[in-house]
Write an enzyme that holds these catalytic residues in place. Structure first.
Site, PDB file in Angstrom:
ATOM      1  CE  LYS A 116      -4.357  -1.665   1.957  1.00 44.18           C
ATOM      2  NZ  LYS A 116      -4.120  -3.081   1.768  1.00 44.18           N
ATOM      3  CD  GLU A 200      -4.347   5.555   4.126  1.00 53.19           C
ATOM      4  OE1 GLU A 200      -5.581   5.427   4.284  1.00 53.19           O
ATOM      5  OE2 GLU A 200      -3.758   5.201   3.096  1.00 53.19           O
ATOM      6  CG  HIS A 235     -11.746  -1.142   9.228  1.00 53.37           C
ATOM      7  ND1 HIS A 235     -12.063   0.189   9.098  1.00 53.37           N
ATOM      8  CD2 HIS A 235     -11.193  -1.268  10.465  1.00 53.37           C
ATOM      9  CE1 HIS A 235     -11.708   0.835  10.187  1.00 53.37           C
ATOM     10  NE2 HIS A 235     -11.186  -0.021  11.036  1.00 53.37           N
ATOM     11  NE  ARG A 292      -8.450  -9.297  -3.335  1.00 58.16           N
ATOM     12  CZ  ARG A 292      -9.524  -8.745  -2.790  1.00 58.16           C
ATOM     13  NH1 ARG A 292     -10.698  -8.911  -3.387  1.00 58.16           N
ATOM     14  NH2 ARG A 292      -9.464  -8.036  -1.690  1.00 58.16           N
TER      15      ARG A 292
END
Length: 670
Positions: A116, A200, A235, A292
């Site tokens: 990421k 973040e 999440h 994917r």
């Protein structure tokens, strides 16, 4: 040309790929672990092959075994599904080295998006808007914490190699940071073998909107519009829909073009999803790209009329995309609700057990059920607890929502706890109907979504009595083998005495003693499936009939149909409005209950001990995490209820634990 595909996955996605491959005339091979020897995907495939023990790290994550199986069975291509090895660049490269087509993007694209932090740098260079955050290589706790402190709380810790909500923790304050980082790192390491973290800034009212992209090796690329996945727990998505409500055509085009820019920046090929945080002011920020097929791809298939698995297979064979951007259109609205074996009222803890009853709604052009299990299958601790994906479509959002609510009311499962009632509450809530979607939807509206204490429905008591009596009659007839025998009758039958009995049941937290007497046929004098039932001042006449899991009753002239399930003396009665759980209190035969457990904390679920975080006799403060358990890819922390010390742990890290088993002894300070 692809003639045979091995699906390197299990469950509903393996069944989904098999369905399209069969329609295309392509043979399929299923792989399976010890736990999945009799699984649905194994029976649906043309061939199947065993690859290892039940834990995924000893089977579905064993890349070399899967490659060996593919070579042994002369497979042309491997479809990785999602999860497991689907975004594993090394696995994709092994396929290439062995002349096996990997139905997915190039290795370089997986590597680019696999981290990421690296992905953020690539997107920044490509001009894709990013959420503020730390994506650096220095992974020391001090640096990560300083980044969070500087950004200001709340912040989100995310596994750099992660996905599906694994290795992710929301940190609301500085005091939570240390525990959250430890838990996120452990989960990331267990799920992906990499505990690198990102930090973040957490937007307080964003929506989660993702764009489905598709590219071929000839330089063509399209976006197949968007999905809103804002309703999440831990999440992980709960209900998804397409298109995203309230999204203007202008924003849709901007997000679609940004998603294609992201894909083209890494020379992408195949199906991919670019995920954005969409703020209420119309701004959007790149989160990540999943290289994917996504779990929620069916809603895109419904609104576009395209088969995305067929697109994947054709692109993997070198074909061009079947349509360009101007040829793609949207029609109607679709929802996907993920049916999980979990208990929403107990922090969504996974539930294990045998599916004693599994009765999905009827499938048609409006309703689709993607599943990998059958009635009687075991939901184990080894894999994700998803039972099925319920997908509905109609001409607009309101009509589709009504389809979803009806289908959820017609989905009957017993043997494990499920989230069906919770999903219904979400879909039926006014905020959801009014499109008030944010990623904190569940937390914000928890007073509407979770089970509340309700007054018992007295009118269901005679139906419950009839079910208990008919069930006992069915059992007795099977045991005696003689349906005409008086010993087969659930009537407390005694010669020359009134056929009357008291049934005691527990329902909605209360005990009810029902007086039941049998109605006789006036012409023959024989007893029938008809009773008088009374409770306090209420009186009913009820007749009934059982056929498999169906119950038909006539209650004072009102004919009704139900679905039912039973485990020993515990029953579930499924009605159009809700599921009624009740227990038949058996007569006290003087047998003492010798089920005393050792003092200590009991395991909240079947699972594995991940880590012991304190040592015996070490003094700890209230709220300190003592040990961590994991089941179905989800962690649960066992915390100290007060200042004190653990005097003994009963399990070590790595050991399996049965739900309800005592885990430790804890001694509080006086």
């Amino acid at each position: 040309m692809i003639k045979k595909i091995l699906i390197a996955n299990r469950g509903e996605i393996a069944c989904r790929v098999i369905k399209t491959a069969r329609r295309m005339g392509i043979a399929t091979v299923a792989v399976y672990s010890d736990a999945d020897a009799n699984a649905l995907h194994v029976h649906k495939a043309d061939e199947s092959i065993h690859i290892g023990a039940a834990p995924s790290k000893e089977s579905y994550l064993m890349a070399d075994r899967i490659i060996d199986a593919a070579k042994k069975l002369n497979v042309d291509a491997i479809h990785p599904g999602y999860g497991f090895l689907s975004e594993n660049a090394a696995f994709a490269e092994k396929c290439k080295q062995n002349d096996i087509i990997f139905i997915g993007p190039p290795t370089s694209a997986i590597e680019a998006m696999g981290s990421k932090s690296a992905a953020k740098h690539i997107m920044e260079k490509a001009g894709v808007p990013l959420v503020p955050g730390y994506h650096g290589n220095d992974q020391s706790e001090s640096v990560l914490k300083k980044s969070a402190d500087d950004m200001g709380y709340p912040v989100l810790l995310k596994a750099a190699a992660g996905g599906g909500g694994k290795g992710m923790r929301l940190v609301n304050s500085e005091s939570e940071f240390k525990d959250a980082l430890g838990a996120a790192k452990r989960e990331a390491s267990a799920s992906f073998g990499d505990d690198t973290m990102l930090v973040e800034k957490y937007l307080t009212q964003p929506r989660h909107v993702e764009i489905q992209v598709f590219c071929d090796e000839h330089g063509n690329g399209v976006y197949l519009f968007e999905r809103d996945c804002s309703v999440q727990r831990r999440h992980q998505k709960v209900i998804e829909e397409a298109p995203a409500p309230g999204l203007s055509d202008d924003i849709r085009q901007q997000m679609g073009e940004a998603a294609l820019k992201a894909a083209q920046a890494i020379n992408y090929v195949g199906a991919g999803t670019v995920e954005f945080l969409y703020d209420k002011d119309g701004s959007f920020y790149f989160m990540e790209m999943n290289t994917r097929l996504q779990v929620e791809h069916p809603v895109t298939e419904y609104i576009t009329g395209e088969d995305l698995v067929e697109w994947q297979i054709n692109v993997a064979q070198g074909h061009t995309l079947p349509k360009n951007q101007t040829e793609l259109t949207m029609h109607g609205h679709a929802f996907e609700a993920r049916i999980y074996a979990e208990d929403p009222d107990n922090d969504f803890l996974p539930s294990t057990g045998r599916l004693k009853l599994l009765q999905p709604p009827q499938e048609d052009k409006h309703v689709r059920v993607d599943t990998g299990v059958l009635e009687g299958d075991e939901v184990s601790v080894y894999y994700d607890p998803m039972i099925a994906k319920l997908v509905v479509w109609d001409e607009d959002r309101d009509k589709a929502l009504q389809r979803l609510l009806k289908a959820l009311r017609e989905y009957y499962i017993d043997g494990v706890a499920t989230n069906i009632e919770f999903l219904y509450n979400v879909a039926a809530s006014q905020p959801f109907r009014k499109q008030e979607l944010v990623t904190t939807f569940i937390e914000k509206n928890k007073h509407l979504l979770f089970a509340k204490e309700v007054a018992p429905d007295i009118e269901k008591l005679p139906v419950m009595a009839a079910l208990m009596l008919l069930s006992e009659q069915q059992r007795s007839r099977k045991s005696t083998g003689d349906p005409t025998s008086p010993w087969s009758l659930p009537t407390s039958w005694r010669a020359n005495e009134l056929h009357e009995q008291t049934l005691t049941l527990h329902y909605a937290g209360k005990e009810f003693a029902l007086k039941v007497s049998v109605l006789n046929d006036r012409q023959t004098g024989l007893t029938t499936n008809a009773w008088k039932v009374s409770y306090e001042t209420s009186r009913w006449v009820v007749t009934g009939e059982l056929v498999e899991h169906g119950l038909t009753v006539n209650l004072d002239g009102h004919r009704q149909r139900f679905t039912w399930s039973q485990q020993d003396n515990q029953f579930v009665l499924f009605a159009a409005d809700e599921a009624y759980h009740f227990t038949h209190q058996l007569p006290d035969l003087g047998v003492e209950d010798d089920n005393n457990s050792a003092q200590g904390f009991n395991a909240p679920m079947n699972g594995t001990v991940v880590e012991l975080l304190v040592t015996p006799n070490e003094t700890v403060e209230k709220g300190t995490t003592l040990m961590v358990m994991e089941a179905m890819k989800m962690e649960h922390s066992i915390k100290a209820p007060a200042t004190g010390k653990v005097t003994s742990f009963f399990y070590r890290a790595g050991e399996l634990v049965d739900g309800g088993a005592p885990l430790l002894e804890f001694e509080e300070d006086e």
